[in-house]
Each structure stands twice: as C-alpha cells, then as structure tokens.
Write a protein that holds these residues in place. Structure first.
Motif, PDB file in Angstrom:
ATOM      1  N   ASP A 378       0.813  -1.212   0.000  1.00 12.29           N
ATOM      2  CA  ASP A 378       0.000   0.000   0.000  1.00 12.29           C
ATOM      3  C   ASP A 378       0.848   1.264   0.000  1.00 12.29           C
ATOM      4  OD1 ASP A 378      -2.245  -1.499  -0.062  1.00 12.29           O
ATOM      5  OD2 ASP A 378      -3.075  -0.819   1.840  1.00 12.29           O
ATOM      6  N   ASP A 379       2.065   1.187   0.535  1.00 18.11           N
ATOM      7  CA  ASP A 379       2.942   2.356   0.540  1.00 18.11           C
ATOM      8  C   ASP A 379       3.285   2.814  -0.872  1.00 18.11           C
ATOM      9  OD1 ASP A 379       3.074   2.248   3.308  1.00 18.11           O
ATOM     10  OD2 ASP A 379       4.875   0.994   3.305  1.00 18.11           O
ATOM     11  N   ASN A 380       3.155   1.931  -1.837  1.00 21.76           N
ATOM     12  CA  ASN A 380       3.613   2.214  -3.194  1.00 21.76           C
ATOM     13  C   ASN A 380       2.475   2.442  -4.182  1.00 21.76           C
ATOM     14  OD1 ASN A 380       6.400   1.792  -2.450  1.00 21.76           O
ATOM     15  ND2 ASN A 380       5.936  -0.385  -2.371  1.00 21.76           N
ATOM     16  N   LEU A 381       1.258   2.519  -3.687  1.00 24.01           N
ATOM     17  CA  LEU A 381       0.114   2.644  -4.591  1.00 24.01           C
ATOM     18  C   LEU A 381       0.057   3.986  -5.303  1.00 24.01           C
ATOM     19  CD1 LEU A 381      -2.694   0.830  -2.573  1.00 24.01           C
ATOM     20  CD2 LEU A 381      -1.612   0.069  -4.692  1.00 24.01           C
ATOM     21  N   ASN A 382       0.818   4.989  -4.840  1.00 25.19           N
ATOM     22  CA  ASN A 382       0.847   6.268  -5.545  1.00 25.19           C
ATOM     23  C   ASN A 382       1.778   6.243  -6.749  1.00 25.19           C
ATOM     24  OD1 ASN A 382       3.178   6.097  -3.981  1.00 25.19           O
ATOM     25  ND2 ASN A 382       3.356   8.313  -3.769  1.00 25.19           N
ATOM     26  N   ASN A 383       2.406   5.111  -7.003  1.00 23.53           N
ATOM     27  CA  ASN A 383       3.280   4.953  -8.163  1.00 23.53           C
ATOM     28  C   ASN A 383       2.443   4.472  -9.349  1.00 23.53           C
ATOM     29  OD1 ASN A 383       5.096   4.112 -10.121  1.00 23.53           O
ATOM     30  ND2 ASN A 383       6.498   3.154  -8.678  1.00 23.53           N
ATOM     31  N   PRO A 384       2.218   5.314 -10.362  1.00 19.66           N
ATOM     32  CA  PRO A 384       1.364   4.890 -11.476  1.00 19.66           C
ATOM     33  C   PRO A 384       1.983   3.796 -12.326  1.00 19.66           C
ATOM     34  CG  PRO A 384       2.385   6.995 -11.978  1.00 19.66           C
ATOM     35  CD  PRO A 384       2.727   6.691 -10.543  1.00 19.66           C
ATOM     36  N   MET A 385       3.270   3.522 -12.130  1.00 18.36           N
ATOM     37  CA  MET A 385       3.955   2.474 -12.875  1.00 18.36           C
ATOM     38  C   MET A 385       4.219   1.248 -12.002  1.00 18.36           C
ATOM     39  SD  MET A 385       4.281   3.563 -15.935  1.00 18.36           S
ATOM     40  CE  MET A 385       3.909   5.135 -16.717  1.00 18.36           C
ATOM     41  N   LEU A 386       3.424   1.091 -10.936  1.00 19.73           N
ATOM     42  CA  LEU A 386       3.677   0.005  -9.993  1.00 19.73           C
ATOM     43  C   LEU A 386       3.593  -1.366 -10.650  1.00 19.73           C
ATOM     44  CD1 LEU A 386       4.275  -0.691  -7.050  1.00 19.73           C
ATOM     45  CD2 LEU A 386       1.818  -0.699  -6.613  1.00 19.73           C
ATOM     46  N   ALA A 387       2.613  -1.565 -11.514  1.00 23.47           N
ATOM     47  CA  ALA A 387       2.494  -2.861 -12.189  1.00 23.47           C
ATOM     48  C   ALA A 387       3.725  -3.149 -13.038  1.00 23.47           C
ATOM     49  CB  ALA A 387       1.231  -2.892 -13.056  1.00 23.47           C
ATOM     50  N   MET A 388       4.279  -2.117 -13.667  1.00 19.43           N
ATOM     51  CA  MET A 388       5.495  -2.298 -14.456  1.00 19.43           C
ATOM     52  C   MET A 388       6.664  -2.687 -13.559  1.00 19.43           C
ATOM     53  SD  MET A 388       7.373   0.341 -17.105  1.00 19.43           S
ATOM     54  CE  MET A 388       7.877   1.529 -15.862  1.00 19.43           C
ATOM     55  N   MET A 389       6.746  -2.080 -12.364  1.00 18.66           N
ATOM     56  CA  MET A 389       7.838  -2.400 -11.449  1.00 18.66           C
ATOM     57  C   MET A 389       7.789  -3.869 -11.032  1.00 18.66           C
ATOM     58  SD  MET A 389       9.610   0.279 -11.239  1.00 18.66           S
ATOM     59  CE  MET A 389       9.488   2.035 -11.536  1.00 18.66           C
ATOM     60  N   TYR A 390       6.594  -4.365 -10.727  1.00 19.59           N
ATOM     61  CA  TYR A 390       6.492  -5.783 -10.377  1.00 19.59           C
ATOM     62  C   TYR A 390       6.774  -6.677 -11.580  1.00 19.59           C
ATOM     63  CZ  TYR A 390       4.832  -5.014  -5.631  1.00 19.59           C
ATOM     64  OH  TYR A 390       4.753  -4.670  -4.303  1.00 19.59           O
ATOM     65  N   GLY A 391       6.415  -6.210 -12.781  1.00 19.44           N
ATOM     66  CA  GLY A 391       6.755  -6.967 -13.981  1.00 19.44           C
ATOM     67  C   GLY A 391       8.253  -7.054 -14.198  1.00 19.44           C
ATOM     68  N   PHE A 392       8.945  -5.904 -13.991  1.00 20.27           N
ATOM     69  CA  PHE A 392      10.405  -5.913 -14.059  1.00 20.27           C
ATOM     70  C   PHE A 392      10.975  -6.898 -13.048  1.00 20.27           C
ATOM     71  CE2 PHE A 392      10.704  -1.274 -15.712  1.00 20.27           C
ATOM     72  CZ  PHE A 392      10.686  -1.721 -17.024  1.00 20.27           C
ATOM     73  N   SER A 393      10.367  -6.926 -11.866  1.00 20.50           N
ATOM     74  CA  SER A 393      10.868  -7.803 -10.813  1.00 20.50           C
ATOM     75  C   SER A 393      10.739  -9.269 -11.204  1.00 20.50           C
ATOM     76  CB  SER A 393      10.106  -7.526  -9.508  1.00 20.50           C
ATOM     77  OG  SER A 393      10.715  -8.185  -8.428  1.00 20.50           O
ATOM     78  N   VAL A 394       9.544  -9.661 -11.635  1.00 20.71           N
ATOM     79  CA  VAL A 394       9.315 -11.068 -11.992  1.00 20.71           C
ATOM     80  C   VAL A 394      10.201 -11.504 -13.155  1.00 20.71           C
ATOM     81  CG1 VAL A 394       7.596 -12.659 -12.962  1.00 20.71           C
ATOM     82  CG2 VAL A 394       6.972 -11.144 -11.083  1.00 20.71           C
TER      83      VAL A 394
END
Length: 450
Positions: A378-394
């Motif tokens: 929840d701390d990171n929900l203000n990041n509009p590219m959050l889904a991309m960050m998790y995609g980079f991670s996976v």
C-alpha cells in the motif's frame, strides 16, 4: 518545477527502522508486503454495514482519494524527469534545433509512452499467468494466499507472490487486508475461461524471446532464478541504453556534488569501485571527468563486462573485472564505492555490504542508488507504474536475487530505506543518510560511511 536537488534528509528516528535480524532476511520482503491494508473503500449495495465497518470504509475511501492526488503529483514529476531530467528543454541541444518545448505536452507524451512500456511488461505477466496456470488457480473462487496458489500450481512461492502483487497493482485481481488475493467472476471469464467469448489470454504470447520467457517459466517452477549474465548481450545492451543518460550526466552533475567532499577527492585523485558496474557507463564517464582518480568496475555478468571494455577503450585509469562485490579482498582499498541500482538484484547483498565495509577506507563514502519505495504494497500505490515495477521484478530482478542458494529474493521493490539502513548497520556502518532529488522521483540515494 525546480530541477535541482532538495536538501538531504537524515534518518534520525531509528526506532521506526527496527526489523528482523540478518538471519531473517530471506523472508523480510514477503512479510513487509503482506502487512498492508486494503486499497478500496466501498461496500456492496444494500449491505448491512456496522458503524465500525462504516468508519473503516470511510478511511479506505479517504486513502483512495489521497492516492489519486499523489498519483497526479507523482505522474507530473515522473514524466518531466524522464523527459528532461536535470537538463531542461535544452537537453542534447534539442531547444536549438526544434524550437521551444511545451512542458505540459512533453509530460503528457512522456507518460503516454511509458504507459505503453507498462503495457508491454504487464502483457508478459498475463502470458505467464496463463501459461503457468496461475489464473486458473485463482479462478477457483474465494480468497487465496500466495502459498496456497504456489501449492496448487507447484510453483515457487516467492515468484508467485511477486506476480500476484503485480496483478493487484494492475487491478486485474484484488488484494485484501489479510494479504490474500481474489479474482472476480468477470476477471475469471477474461483471464481463465478458455473457450468463452470474453477470454483474452490467447492473444498474449509474452513479448520476450521464447528463450527469455522459458527462463522465467523455469524460475517459477524451480525457484532457482537466473543471472543477468544468463540473459545475454541483448539484455545487457538494453539496460545500458535505458540507464546511460542518468549515469553519464545526472550522476556526476547532480548526485555526486551532494556527497560530503567527494568532488574534491575525485579531483585530487581517489580510488573508486563500481560494484555491479554493468557496461561501465558510470565509471568511464567519471574516469574522463576525473583523470587523476583510478576506477575499478566489478560485475558478474560477462556480457556486461564485454560491453564495458568496448566502452572504456584506451582509458588508462579504468579496469574491469568479471566478479561480484563479495570478491572484494583488499582491506581499506577504496575511497569511494558505488552500488547503483543493483543491491535489490543481488542474491546476497548483506555479504556485499560486509565486503564493502572492509574495503572502504576510514574516511570513505559508499553510495547506494536504489528504488524509491516503501516496505508495504500500500505504501507504493501512488506509483502509477507500480504494475510495471512488479513486472520488471518477476522478469529480471527477482530471479537474479534468487540465482544462488539461500538468496534473499528481494526483488525490484525489496530494498526500501528500512531494509537498506538495517543492512548497512548490520555490516558495521554508523552513518546512513538519504538523499532525495526532485528531478529523480524513481530512486533514493543513500550515503553511507563508517
């Protein structure tokens, strides 16, 4: 918007950074993201809602409004920084050749382009969810935790959890307050009901090369991960192109001058190490700017070091080694050490921190650059590219951090300030300072000293 740096912020209240001891690092990131609260503030129409529940719903609704406001602010800053960084509209001489630049148009266009990139990354995640049976497992109904999905699919739990967080960030599934995940009936039709008219997953083939996608699938199945060296020359070149401007210009012109007395040391002549140097962009640039200093780059990726040696050319004050940070052997050898956007990629960053402690001279500085994020989802929900960050991670960061036995498996968003400070304290460092720059909303810069 000001494009210069803001004043560094020192973390004085260490009580808020009390986390598990080093032995518990492998589970730290998973525990952190599992302790967040629900994003949504609503109840079904006509539901019988108690007064405490109404209060909780109101709080969640207020949080959602705050997230939206932060989203707009974050988006504006991100788009401008990605477009012009600290160089303004005259970057690379564009203002001379193209006339004046409309900053609002530039921000909107930049965000649109990066949104397409996020779509590319999320498309790969959709392909993986379909191919690995993750959507099918979620479509079984009800709430499921990552461990349950991993057991059902016979996949690695850490990889599954990161993928689930990315799916929640993309709003394809819902994440609940207890850390469980749930797929709606509508999402099940679109993502998990092959043969039904709404089914869409058949259109997603991954976007990666077949070999690259196979490597990610194998990481899910084995939990063994893979290294950036395993990704080959194409990946090394892509990373260099993505980071070049930030390492060649932003680092020496904006970040390094904020570190206490560093520029004077480099001008006089200092010994510098870049751990996880990639294609040696940073140290080749610094070597030209500071010819009296000596630079050594370490990276375990053979493709990256090959690219780095081509880039270094005939520079006499640079040497490169195919090695990791754990391979630092000489005590008190360096005046300045950098780990730029790579601690979260390392299988054993704690060991690297200990090696740096020994290799850094008594008045030396260690600069860590890593993702600007919080410890909870929840701390990171203000990041509009959050889904991309998790995609980079996976697709890269998490498998890299799982690529050797006992790896910490931090992932792209696994090195927030709470983790960074605890790790450097455990290594024996006493000084930890966070530098934040308005012109880079994506990263934190940590200044560490003995």
């Amino acid at each position: 918007m000001r494009l210069n740096s803001v004043a560094p912020r020192t973390c004085r209240d260490r009580s808020k950074f009390c986390v598990a001891p080093s032995a518990a690092w492998p589970a730290l990131a998973a525990r952190a993201v599992a302790s967040s609260t629900s994003r949504w503030g609503w109840a079904p129409a006509g539901a019988d809602v108690s007064e405490p529940a109404k209060a909780a719903i109101a709080v969640r609704a207020m949080r959602r409004r705050m997230v939206r406001r932060a989203y707009r602010s974050w988006t504006s800053t991100l788009c401008l920084s990605l477009s012009v960084g600290v160089y303004g509209s005259g970057s690379r001489g564009y203002s001379q050749t193209m006339g004046s630049i409309d900053q609002d148009t530039l921000k909107k266009l930049s965000f649109r382009v990066w949104s397409f990139k996020m779509g590319e990354v999320v498309a790969l995640m959709i392909h993986l969810g379909d191919r690995l049976g993750l959507y099918e497992a979620l479509a079984g109904g009800g709430r499921n935790h990552a461990a349950e999905i991993a057991t059902t699919t016979n996949l690695d739990e850490r990889m599954v959890h990161e993928w689930l967080l990315g799916q929640a960030a993309a709003e394809l599934i819902e994440r609940h307050e207890d850390g469980s995940f749930e797929m709606s009936r509508e999402a099940a039709l679109v993502l998990a009901s092959e043969g039904e008219l709404p089914f869409a997953c058949g259109a997603f083939y991954g976007g990666e090369t077949p070999e690259g996608t196979d490597a990610i699938v194998d990481a899910f199945k084995s939990g063994a991960g893979f290294t950036y060296g395993d990704m080959g020359d194409r990946s090394a070149d892509q990373l260099d192109r993505m980071n070049a401007a930030w390492l060649e210009r932003y680092l020496p012109e904006t970040v390094l001058p904020s570190l206490s007395g560093l520029i004077e040391k480099l001008e006089d002549g200092a010994d510098v190490a870049d751990i996880g140097c990639g294609g040696a962009i940073a140290i080749s640039s610094l070597a030209r700017r500071f010819p009296n200093s000596r630079f050594v780059g370490f990276d375990p990726s053979e493709p990256a070091i090959r690219a780095g040696r081509r880039r270094v050319g005939d520079l006499q004050n640079v040497e490169l080694h195919i090695a990791s940070g754990e391979d630092l052997r000489e005590p008190q050898m360096f005046d300045f050490i950098m780990t730029l956007d790579c601690m979260h990629d390392m299988a054993h960053p704690d060991r690297v921190a200990s090696a740096i402690k020994a290799a850094l001279r008594s008045d030396g500085i260690w600069l860590i650059k890593d993702m600007r994020c919080g410890p909870n989802f929840d701390d990171n929900l203000n990041n509009p590219m959050l889904a991309m960050m998790y995609g980079f991670s996976v697709s890269g960061c998490l498998p890299s951090s799982m690529s050797s036995e006992g790896g910490m498996a931090l992932g792209t968003l696994g090195f927030p300030p709470v983790v960074a400070e605890q790790m450097v304290n455990d290594a024996g460092f006493d000084s930890f300072q966070i530098h934040e720059f308005e012109s880079d909303p994506v990263h934190y810069y940590y200044e560490v000293a003995h």
